[in-house]
Design a protein around this motif. Structure first.
Motif, PDB file in Angstrom:
ATOM      1  N   SER A 186       0.859  -1.188   0.000  1.00 35.83           N
ATOM      2  CA  SER A 186       0.000   0.000   0.000  1.00 35.83           C
ATOM      3  C   SER A 186       0.894   1.237   0.000  1.00 35.83           C
ATOM      4  CB  SER A 186      -0.905   0.012   1.236  1.00 35.83           C
ATOM      5  OG  SER A 186      -1.708  -1.147   1.293  1.00 35.83           O
ATOM      6  N   LEU A 187       0.720   2.094  -0.984  1.00 38.46           N
ATOM      7  CA  LEU A 187       1.539   3.299  -1.109  1.00 38.46           C
ATOM      8  C   LEU A 187       0.664   4.533  -0.947  1.00 38.46           C
ATOM      9  CD1 LEU A 187       3.727   2.389  -4.244  1.00 38.46           C
ATOM     10  CD2 LEU A 187       4.276   2.001  -1.833  1.00 38.46           C
ATOM     11  N   ALA A 188       0.863   5.263   0.127  1.00 40.83           N
ATOM     12  CA  ALA A 188       0.223   6.572   0.301  1.00 40.83           C
ATOM     13  C   ALA A 188       1.323   7.607   0.144  1.00 40.83           C
ATOM     14  CB  ALA A 188      -0.434   6.676   1.673  1.00 40.83           C
ATOM     15  N   ILE A 189       1.618   7.933  -1.100  1.00 39.85           N
ATOM     16  CA  ILE A 189       2.716   8.848  -1.421  1.00 39.85           C
ATOM     17  C   ILE A 189       2.144   9.948  -2.305  1.00 39.85           C
ATOM     18  CG2 ILE A 189       4.970   9.093  -2.518  1.00 39.85           C
ATOM     19  CD1 ILE A 189       5.526   6.187  -1.800  1.00 39.85           C
ATOM     20  N   ALA A 190       2.231  11.184  -1.827  1.00 38.39           N
ATOM     21  CA  ALA A 190       1.482  12.270  -2.440  1.00 38.39           C
ATOM     22  C   ALA A 190       1.861  12.528  -3.896  1.00 38.39           C
ATOM     23  CB  ALA A 190       1.664  13.544  -1.606  1.00 38.39           C
ATOM     24  N   PHE A 191       3.169  12.675  -4.168  1.00 38.81           N
ATOM     25  CA  PHE A 191       3.561  13.217  -5.463  1.00 38.81           C
ATOM     26  C   PHE A 191       4.447  12.247  -6.248  1.00 38.81           C
ATOM     27  CE2 PHE A 191       3.212  16.979  -2.544  1.00 38.81           C
ATOM     28  CZ  PHE A 191       1.909  17.286  -2.931  1.00 38.81           C
ATOM     29  N   TRP A 192       4.162  12.166  -7.553  1.00 43.92           N
ATOM     30  CA  TRP A 192       4.824  11.216  -8.441  1.00 43.92           C
ATOM     31  C   TRP A 192       5.371  11.959  -9.659  1.00 43.92           C
ATOM     32  CZ3 TRP A 192       4.824   5.759  -7.587  1.00 43.92           C
ATOM     33  CH2 TRP A 192       4.223   5.400  -6.370  1.00 43.92           C
ATOM     34  N   GLY A 193       6.625  11.640 -10.021  1.00 48.86           N
ATOM     35  CA  GLY A 193       7.268  12.316 -11.140  1.00 48.86           C
ATOM     36  C   GLY A 193       7.765  11.344 -12.188  1.00 48.86           C
ATOM     37  N   GLN A 194       8.240  11.907 -13.293  1.00 47.14           N
ATOM     38  CA  GLN A 194       8.676  11.110 -14.436  1.00 47.14           C
ATOM     39  C   GLN A 194       9.716  10.078 -14.026  1.00 47.14           C
ATOM     40  OE1 GLN A 194       7.182  11.407 -17.385  1.00 47.14           O
ATOM     41  NE2 GLN A 194       8.302   9.598 -18.026  1.00 47.14           N
ATOM     42  N   GLY A 195       9.526   8.840 -14.437  1.00 45.11           N
ATOM     43  CA  GLY A 195      10.407   7.745 -14.082  1.00 45.11           C
ATOM     44  C   GLY A 195       9.791   6.823 -13.051  1.00 45.11           C
ATOM     45  N   ALA A 196       8.817   7.328 -12.298  1.00 46.03           N
ATOM     46  CA  ALA A 196       8.178   6.520 -11.255  1.00 46.03           C
ATOM     47  C   ALA A 196       7.435   5.331 -11.848  1.00 46.03           C
ATOM     48  CB  ALA A 196       7.226   7.382 -10.433  1.00 46.03           C
ATOM     49  N   GLN A 197       6.792   5.533 -12.992  1.00 51.60           N
ATOM     50  CA  GLN A 197       6.049   4.440 -13.611  1.00 51.60           C
ATOM     51  C   GLN A 197       6.979   3.324 -14.062  1.00 51.60           C
ATOM     52  OE1 GLN A 197       7.086   7.217 -14.961  1.00 51.60           O
ATOM     53  NE2 GLN A 197       6.109   7.658 -16.941  1.00 51.60           N
ATOM     54  N   VAL A 198       8.168   3.696 -14.529  1.00 52.30           N
ATOM     55  CA  VAL A 198       9.159   2.696 -14.947  1.00 52.30           C
ATOM     56  C   VAL A 198       9.664   1.920 -13.738  1.00 52.30           C
ATOM     57  CG1 VAL A 198      11.378   2.350 -16.091  1.00 52.30           C
ATOM     58  CG2 VAL A 198       9.815   4.125 -16.913  1.00 52.30           C
ATOM     59  N   LEU A 199       9.861   2.629 -12.626  1.00 56.17           N
ATOM     60  CA  LEU A 199      10.310   1.982 -11.396  1.00 56.17           C
ATOM     61  C   LEU A 199       9.317   0.898 -10.964  1.00 56.17           C
ATOM     62  CD1 LEU A 199      12.207   1.935  -8.853  1.00 56.17           C
ATOM     63  CD2 LEU A 199      10.583   3.527  -7.831  1.00 56.17           C
ATOM     64  N   LEU A 200       8.029   1.219 -10.957  1.00 58.17           N
ATOM     65  CA  LEU A 200       7.019   0.238 -10.550  1.00 58.17           C
ATOM     66  C   LEU A 200       6.957  -0.928 -11.531  1.00 58.17           C
ATOM     67  CD1 LEU A 200       3.940   2.223  -9.187  1.00 58.17           C
ATOM     68  CD2 LEU A 200       5.879   1.271  -7.959  1.00 58.17           C
ATOM     69  N   GLU A 201       6.953  -0.605 -12.811  1.00 63.05           N
ATOM     70  CA  GLU A 201       6.827  -1.651 -13.828  1.00 63.05           C
ATOM     71  C   GLU A 201       7.990  -2.632 -13.762  1.00 63.05           C
ATOM     72  OE1 GLU A 201       5.993  -2.062 -18.640  1.00 63.05           O
ATOM     73  OE2 GLU A 201       6.514  -0.117 -17.773  1.00 63.05           O
ATOM     74  N   ASN A 202       9.199  -2.111 -13.523  1.00 64.86           N
ATOM     75  CA  ASN A 202      10.389  -2.959 -13.539  1.00 64.86           C
ATOM     76  C   ASN A 202      10.684  -3.640 -12.203  1.00 64.86           C
ATOM     77  OD1 ASN A 202      10.755  -2.202 -16.189  1.00 64.86           O
ATOM     78  ND2 ASN A 202      12.321  -0.677 -15.738  1.00 64.86           N
ATOM     79  N   THR A 203      10.099  -3.121 -11.123  1.00 63.32           N
ATOM     80  CA  THR A 203      10.467  -3.609  -9.794  1.00 63.32           C
ATOM     81  C   THR A 203       9.367  -4.435  -9.135  1.00 63.32           C
ATOM     82  OG1 THR A 203      11.807  -1.604  -9.513  1.00 63.32           O
ATOM     83  CG2 THR A 203      11.408  -2.940  -7.553  1.00 63.32           C
ATOM     84  N   TRP A 204       8.127  -3.989  -9.257  1.00 63.01           N
ATOM     85  CA  TRP A 204       7.042  -4.672  -8.557  1.00 63.01           C
ATOM     86  C   TRP A 204       6.471  -5.822  -9.386  1.00 63.01           C
ATOM     87  CZ3 TRP A 204       1.618  -4.460  -9.849  1.00 63.01           C
ATOM     88  CH2 TRP A 204       0.826  -5.195  -8.960  1.00 63.01           C
ATOM     89  N   SER A 205       6.344  -6.997  -8.759  1.00 64.12           N
ATOM     90  CA  SER A 205       5.736  -8.156  -9.426  1.00 64.12           C
ATOM     91  C   SER A 205       4.863  -8.937  -8.449  1.00 64.12           C
ATOM     92  CB  SER A 205       6.829  -9.072 -10.001  1.00 64.12           C
ATOM     93  OG  SER A 205       7.699  -9.520  -8.966  1.00 64.12           O
ATOM     94  N   GLY A 206       4.353  -8.254  -7.417  1.00 66.66           N
ATOM     95  CA  GLY A 206       3.560  -8.922  -6.390  1.00 66.66           C
ATOM     96  C   GLY A 206       2.110  -9.126  -6.780  1.00 66.66           C
TER      97      GLY A 206
END
Length: 341
Positions: free
Chosen positions: A23-43
């Motif tokens: 669960s991520l309650a993180i207010a602000f998201w910037g360029q590159g964040a979507q790549v981080l999730l796509e490449n790192t999270w597989s749960g």
């Protein structure tokens, strides 16, 4: 475990990689964040609560994350405009800290973010993780679906916020490409010289300006564009700096200077030659561009940088062609050329 800028991102990635339900309650998201999730999270499940409404989150990133849901069915994204927290909760560990997954946070949005110091705590106490999960679940119930209307409104706020971020350079030609992006500076490139009739009309506009009650209008150095109506495909924007220049028949870029539109002085006249109505767009000279100077010598340096790009965008266009494009378009092209792509 205490986290700093040196290990914050590493531990955040480890949480994404090892936890099945996050669960991520993180207010602000910037360029590159979507790549981080796509490449790192597989749960199995990842719930992401952001703050899309305040202008601190890049809507393009959220669009990408929403599109990613088709490939990752466990991904859910909601917005809560009151959110300012930065908390990541897993079943075995959690991170509470100062870092957004954005500019000034985990180091996204490019080199403008380098140097910001973050701090946080990596928590592995099971009871505390449970408390955080209860807190998150309550916030999640308050979250709202992200609609196209919300995304469109967020894009306006994002660009406005990006345009007002601090600058370190005092000269336009010395500013980095990253610091100039999203500044709402436009480039206007014209080719033809003004008609005699337009010169007469511009003289009348000058006399009108000298009678103005506004000192800014009365004392402004004026120029104009002929036959560049607001309904054209690339209209001249209002209330923003316009770097105007001439791209002559010998393919030289000359006369580069900063201007801003003065719509109260705009005129229209009927051409003696064609019998059609012609617009006269009036401009006032600017002493700086978003707080940065642009001297005559610096204009020559900038013109030299712009020329190869202008050669490309005018390739095959006739002598009467004129273009008005955001400075961002040139910066993207220059970056592409530098990378060799």
């Amino acid at each position: 475990m205490f986290l700093t800028s040196q290990n914050y991102r590493q531990e955040f990635q480890s949480l994404l990689r090892t936890e099945a339900r996050i669960s991520l309650a993180i207010a602000f998201w910037g360029q590159g964040a979507q790549v981080l999730l796509e490449n790192t999270w597989s749960g199995e499940r990842l719930r992401l609560l952001c703050n899309l409404g305040s202008g601190g989150t890049n809507p393009g990133v959220i669009r990408d994350l929403l599109a990613l849901r088709s490939e990752r069915p466990g991904l859910e994204v909601l917005t809560l405009d009151a959110l300012h927290a930065k908390v990541a909760v897993g079943e075995q560990a959690a991170i509470v800290g100062s870092a957004n997954v954005s500019a000034n946070g985990l180091g996204f949005e490019g080199p403008e973010c380098v140097g910001w110091q973050e701090a946080g705590l990596l928590v592995k106490d099971h009871s505390q993780c449970l408390q955080m999960q209860v807190w998150f679940d309550e916030l999640w119930q308050q979250g709202e679906e992200i609609t196209e209307e919300k995304l469109t409104a967020a894009e306006d706020r994002w660009l406005k916020n990006r345009g007002s971020r601090p600058l370190t350079a005092t000269k336009l030609v010395e500013a980095s490409a990253a610091s100039l992006k999203n500044r709402d500076i436009h480039l206007a490139i014209y080719r033809l010289t003004a008609s005699d009739q337009a010169l007469v009309e511009a003289s009348l506009a000058n006399k009108e300006a000298q009678r103005s009650d506004s000192p800014e209008i009365r004392n402004a150095k004026l120029d104009f564009f002929e036959d560049w109506p607001d309904y054209s495909e690339e209209p001249l924007p209002k209330d923003v700096p316009i770097l105007a220049m001439r791209y002559g028949p010998t393919k030289r870029v000359t006369g580069l200077a900063p201007w801003v539109r003065l719509p109260q002085l705009d005129r229209a006249f009927v051409s003696f030659n064609t019998g059609t109505e012609v617009s006269l767009i009036m401009l006032g000279n600017l002493s700086s561009v978003v707080g940065m100077s642009l001297s005559t010598e610096d204009s020559k340096i900038l013109a030299k940088r712009l020329k190869p790009w202008i050669d490309e965008i005018f390739d095959g266009q006739g002598p009467d062609a004129a273009r008005c494009l955001p400075l961002d378009e040139f910066l993207k092209w220059e970056e592409k050329m530098a990378s060799g792509d």
